[in-house]
Scaffold this motif. Structure first.
Motif, PDB file in Angstrom:
ATOM      1  N   GLN A 109       0.833  -1.205   0.000  1.00 32.47           N
ATOM      2  CA  GLN A 109       0.000   0.000   0.000  1.00 32.47           C
ATOM      3  C   GLN A 109       0.873   1.263   0.000  1.00 32.47           C
ATOM      4  O   GLN A 109       0.618   2.220  -0.721  1.00 32.47           O
ATOM      5  CB  GLN A 109      -0.912   0.015   1.236  1.00 32.47           C
ATOM      6  N   VAL A 142       1.106   4.295  -2.825  1.00 31.25           N
ATOM      7  CA  VAL A 142       0.878   5.698  -2.480  1.00 31.25           C
ATOM      8  C   VAL A 142       2.066   6.549  -2.906  1.00 31.25           C
ATOM      9  O   VAL A 142       1.916   7.636  -3.483  1.00 31.25           O
ATOM     10  CB  VAL A 142       0.605   5.843  -0.969  1.00 31.25           C
ATOM     11  N   LYS A 193       2.263   7.511  -6.514  1.00 28.62           N
ATOM     12  CA  LYS A 193       1.299   8.508  -6.964  1.00 28.62           C
ATOM     13  C   LYS A 193       1.630   9.922  -6.488  1.00 28.62           C
ATOM     14  O   LYS A 193       0.955  10.881  -6.880  1.00 28.62           O
ATOM     15  CB  LYS A 193      -0.102   8.131  -6.466  1.00 28.62           C
ATOM     16  N   LEU A 194       2.655  10.063  -5.638  1.00 31.54           N
ATOM     17  CA  LEU A 194       3.018  11.394  -5.157  1.00 31.54           C
ATOM     18  C   LEU A 194       3.503  12.252  -6.326  1.00 31.54           C
ATOM     19  O   LEU A 194       4.270  11.808  -7.167  1.00 31.54           O
ATOM     20  CB  LEU A 194       4.110  11.307  -4.089  1.00 31.54           C
ATOM     21  N   ASN A 245       8.068  15.532  -1.482  1.00 28.41           N
ATOM     22  CA  ASN A 245       7.705  14.233  -2.048  1.00 28.41           C
ATOM     23  C   ASN A 245       8.853  13.583  -2.804  1.00 28.41           C
ATOM     24  O   ASN A 245       8.970  12.352  -2.828  1.00 28.41           O
ATOM     25  CB  ASN A 245       6.515  14.390  -3.001  1.00 28.41           C
ATOM     26  N   LYS A 260       1.358  12.486   5.219  1.00 32.00           N
ATOM     27  CA  LYS A 260       0.537  12.461   4.014  1.00 32.00           C
ATOM     28  C   LYS A 260       0.455  11.033   3.452  1.00 32.00           C
ATOM     29  O   LYS A 260      -0.608  10.590   3.005  1.00 32.00           O
ATOM     30  CB  LYS A 260       1.137  13.411   2.979  1.00 32.00           C
ATOM     31  N   ILE A 261       1.580  10.312   3.494  1.00 33.27           N
ATOM     32  CA  ILE A 261       1.597   8.934   3.000  1.00 33.27           C
ATOM     33  C   ILE A 261       0.706   8.054   3.865  1.00 33.27           C
ATOM     34  O   ILE A 261      -0.078   7.239   3.367  1.00 33.27           O
ATOM     35  CB  ILE A 261       3.034   8.399   2.975  1.00 33.27           C
ATOM     36  N   SER A 313      -1.860   9.047   5.656  1.00 29.92           N
ATOM     37  CA  SER A 313      -3.257   9.426   5.420  1.00 29.92           C
ATOM     38  C   SER A 313      -3.781   8.814   4.130  1.00 29.92           C
ATOM     39  O   SER A 313      -4.937   8.375   4.060  1.00 29.92           O
ATOM     40  CB  SER A 313      -3.378  10.957   5.363  1.00 29.92           C
ATOM     41  N   ALA A 314      -2.939   8.774   3.100  1.00 28.90           N
ATOM     42  CA  ALA A 314      -3.367   8.181   1.835  1.00 28.90           C
ATOM     43  C   ALA A 314      -3.596   6.688   1.975  1.00 28.90           C
ATOM     44  O   ALA A 314      -4.528   6.135   1.379  1.00 28.90           O
ATOM     45  CB  ALA A 314      -2.322   8.467   0.753  1.00 28.90           C
ATOM     46  N   CYS A 315      -2.762   6.033   2.768  1.00 27.44           N
ATOM     47  CA  CYS A 315      -2.974   4.608   3.017  1.00 27.44           C
ATOM     48  C   CYS A 315      -4.291   4.378   3.752  1.00 27.44           C
ATOM     49  O   CYS A 315      -5.052   3.451   3.437  1.00 27.44           O
ATOM     50  CB  CYS A 315      -1.812   4.036   3.822  1.00 27.44           C
ATOM     51  N   THR A 345      -6.861   6.319   3.643  1.00 23.57           N
ATOM     52  CA  THR A 345      -7.934   6.622   2.697  1.00 23.57           C
ATOM     53  C   THR A 345      -8.243   5.421   1.812  1.00 23.57           C
ATOM     54  O   THR A 345      -9.414   5.111   1.543  1.00 23.57           O
ATOM     55  CB  THR A 345      -7.543   7.827   1.831  1.00 23.57           C
ATOM     56  N   SER A 346      -7.204   4.718   1.358  1.00 28.72           N
ATOM     57  CA  SER A 346      -7.444   3.550   0.504  1.00 28.72           C
ATOM     58  C   SER A 346      -8.198   2.464   1.262  1.00 28.72           C
ATOM     59  O   SER A 346      -9.062   1.778   0.699  1.00 28.72           O
ATOM     60  CB  SER A 346      -6.112   3.011  -0.016  1.00 28.72           C
TER      61      SER A 346
END
Length: 574
Positions: A451, A455, A458-459, A472, A536-537, A539-541, A543-544
């Protein structure tokens, strides 16, 4: 990046009537830099068809309070340098299109600075100026006052004796209104008698419509007040007035930035690998102390590598992008001729004055041509990649080009009565409450290394970093080194119910929503929260995982639970 705090002990002011000329204003902006001046007090500034003046991102424009609502043309604006802290000054609301004012907080008492344009045959601006000053002094019971501007009044107290033809009964009566107000408020003239501030376009006669008055307590801090005829912008007949006070003002923190687009990433990865090998990471994180030590070791390794391999970015120039070296050379020549012309000002139509006028006209033409040619070439050279920049400029909405500052925001008290937030602290709290309502709780399954890898892929590169200034690009180019450590940290964060304070901290940038008629309410803005990339990484994980749960869990679940971060029971968000 470390913040460098400045503590200036001088307030430097450039006062200028621009005769509504765009050429004059552009010339001024390239001459008066924030390194040399803190305030630009402009009378009769240039205004376009949208009622906007011109500035650059090194200056914040202060318009009159009725700038957007009044049918009258704005004839007074103040430009405040970005080097002054936004918490060190606040605008003063005065219902006049010819008055702008700010209050500057100093180490002792505040200074109220008024910039005025007064019509030659009317006194209404003078009365508004007097009322506003009396109101401030009576309410605050403290503070020093500065009046500066184009007063369009002639009197033997400031005009040269050679202009006795201007001392008519009508002119003296109008000047007496100003003198009575100055005496009543205890102000004194600080621009010495006899110094001219205007050269008549046709007769070349030198007069004194502009002036500077201040309270006696502020006069004690005066260092200098005089004109600089050689720096007069093109297309204006008024001369600059430079005033300097010995005042201590809070300066904005200067943060150095690093240029991550100029990095040898192979060398960077090699150095980062060596740094990580020198501080081995544990295979399992089983305690809060181990979590904190691992996180600190990772961040220190990243910061040491960045300091070693990433150069400091050069400061952004004060000039516009279309400004050329040829224009700078022409400006120096005009300034040199200006000194000669002023030296021979007593000799009408001296050759130096004729040469100076011709050079100023050629210089103004060069400014217009350089600007036009630059933007035409920029549009012609747009390709399939840069055309999006053109689209961004077109859709960005009208702007004066200045540095944006959130104005006083309207709100309501608990009892429903109207209120206004003026300080940075009050405005920040109102915007925070508007932007960030309380979050619901949720359940989360363990985060995997795959995961994290998805992420990081996609940064986007070259985006603004969070408070730790690690962008990033570092995570994208060093993913194979960082993913195993990040995976252990993220899983331990949920297992041990730890979420470090530095992951919660963000720099929130407030951006205006385009197309709004007024920006004095919080809902006219939108936030961009810049958190640390590591957070941020994570949070994106998360979110997925939430997206997966939302697609595979019935929406009518209403049982309550406690989320893995220790939040109180709430209805799950699925």
């Amino acid at each position: 990046m470390p913040e460098h705090l400045n503590h200036p002990t001088r307030l430097r002011i450039w006062q200028q009537n621009l005769n509504k000329s765009l050429d004059a204003q552009l010339d001024l902006l390239h001459t008066a830099t924030p390194n040399d001046f803190d305030l630009l007090l402009l009378q009769e500034p240039y205004l376009d068809h949208l009622n906007l003046t011109r500035a650059n991102h090194h200056w914040t424009v202060v318009y009159p309070a009725r700038h957007l609502d009044s049918d009258s043309r704005t004839r007074s604006v103040i430009l405040v340098s970005r080097k002054l802290s936004t918490g060190a000054w606040v605008p003063i609301s005065i219902p006049s299109s010819d008055l702008t004012a700010i209050t500057i907080t100093t180490a002792s008492t505040p200074v109220h600075i008024f910039n005025a344009y007064v019509e030659g045959d009317k006194d209404r601006t003078l009365h508004a100026l007097s009322r506003a000053t009396q109101r401030l002094v009576s309410v605050a019971q403290e503070g020093r006052v500065l009046w500066a501007g184009d007063f369009n009044r002639h009197h033997p107290l400031w005009d040269s004796e050679e202009n006795n033809h201007l001392f008519t009964t009508e002119n003296l009566d109008r000047a007496q209104v100003l003198l009575n107000m100055v005496a009543e408020l205890g102000l004194e003239m600080v621009l010495p008698h006899g110094i001219p501030t205007l050269e008549a376009a046709r007769t070349k006669n030198l007069t004194r419509p502009d002036n500077v008055f201040c309270s006696d307590t502020l006069a004690d801090a005066l260092i200098s007040c005089s004109t600089a005829p050689e720096l007069r912008p093109t297309k204006t007949d008024h001369m600059p007035i430079h005033t300097t006070f010995d005042l201590s003002i809070e300066a904005a923190a200067e943060t150095s930035r690093r240029n991550f687009s100029d990095v040898d990433w192979d060398d960077f990865r090699t150095s980062l690998a060596d740094e990580l090998n020198n501080c081995p990471m544990p295979e399992a994180i089983t305690s809060e102390a181990t979590f904190n030590d691992t996180l600190a070791a990772l961040m220190n390794a990243l910061k040491r590598t960045i300091e070693q391999h990433v150069p400091i970015s050069r400061p952004v120039p004060f000039t516009k992008r279309w400004w050329t070296k040829e224009l700078s050379a022409a400006r120096l020549k005009v300034q040199h001729l200006g000194r000669l012309a002023y030296k021979h000002r007593a000799v009408p139509f001296h050759p130096a004055q004729c040469e100076y006028r011709m050079a100023r006209n050629r210089y103004a033409d060069r400014i217009r041509i350089a600007k036009k040619e630059h933007w035409e070439a920029w549009l012609d050279e747009a390709d399939k990649y840069t055309v999006w920049n053109v689209n961004r400029f077109v859709k960005g909405g009208p702007t004066d080009g200045g540095r944006l500052r959130v104005p006083p925001l309207k709100t309501e008290n608990a009892d429903g009565t109207p209120a206004t937030c003026t300080s940075n602290e009050d405005k920040s709290k109102l915007l925070y409450d508007t932007f960030f309502p309380p979050l619901p709780a949720f359940q989360l399954r363990p985060i995997t290394d795959s995961q994290i890898e998805e992420v990081i892929k996609k940064l986007k590169e070259y985006k603004a970093p969070g408070p730790d200034c690690i962008p990033n690009e570092v995570y994208k180019h060093c993913a194979n080194l960082l993913i195993p450590i990040l995976g252990r940290l993220f899983r331990a964060s949920f297992d041990l119910k730890i979420y470090p304070e530095e992951w919660k901290t963000s720099n929130t940038v407030v951006i205006r929503k385009p197309g709004r008629s007024h920006y004095d309410v919080a809902k006219a803005y939108r936030p961009i929260a810049l958190i640390n990339c590591i957070a941020k990484i994570l949070s994106a994980c998360v979110t997925s995982v939430l997206v997966y749960e939302a697609e595979n869990t019935p929406f009518w679940r209403t049982t309550t639970t406690e989320d893995d971060q220790g939040a109180p029971p709430q209805t799950p968000f699925t």
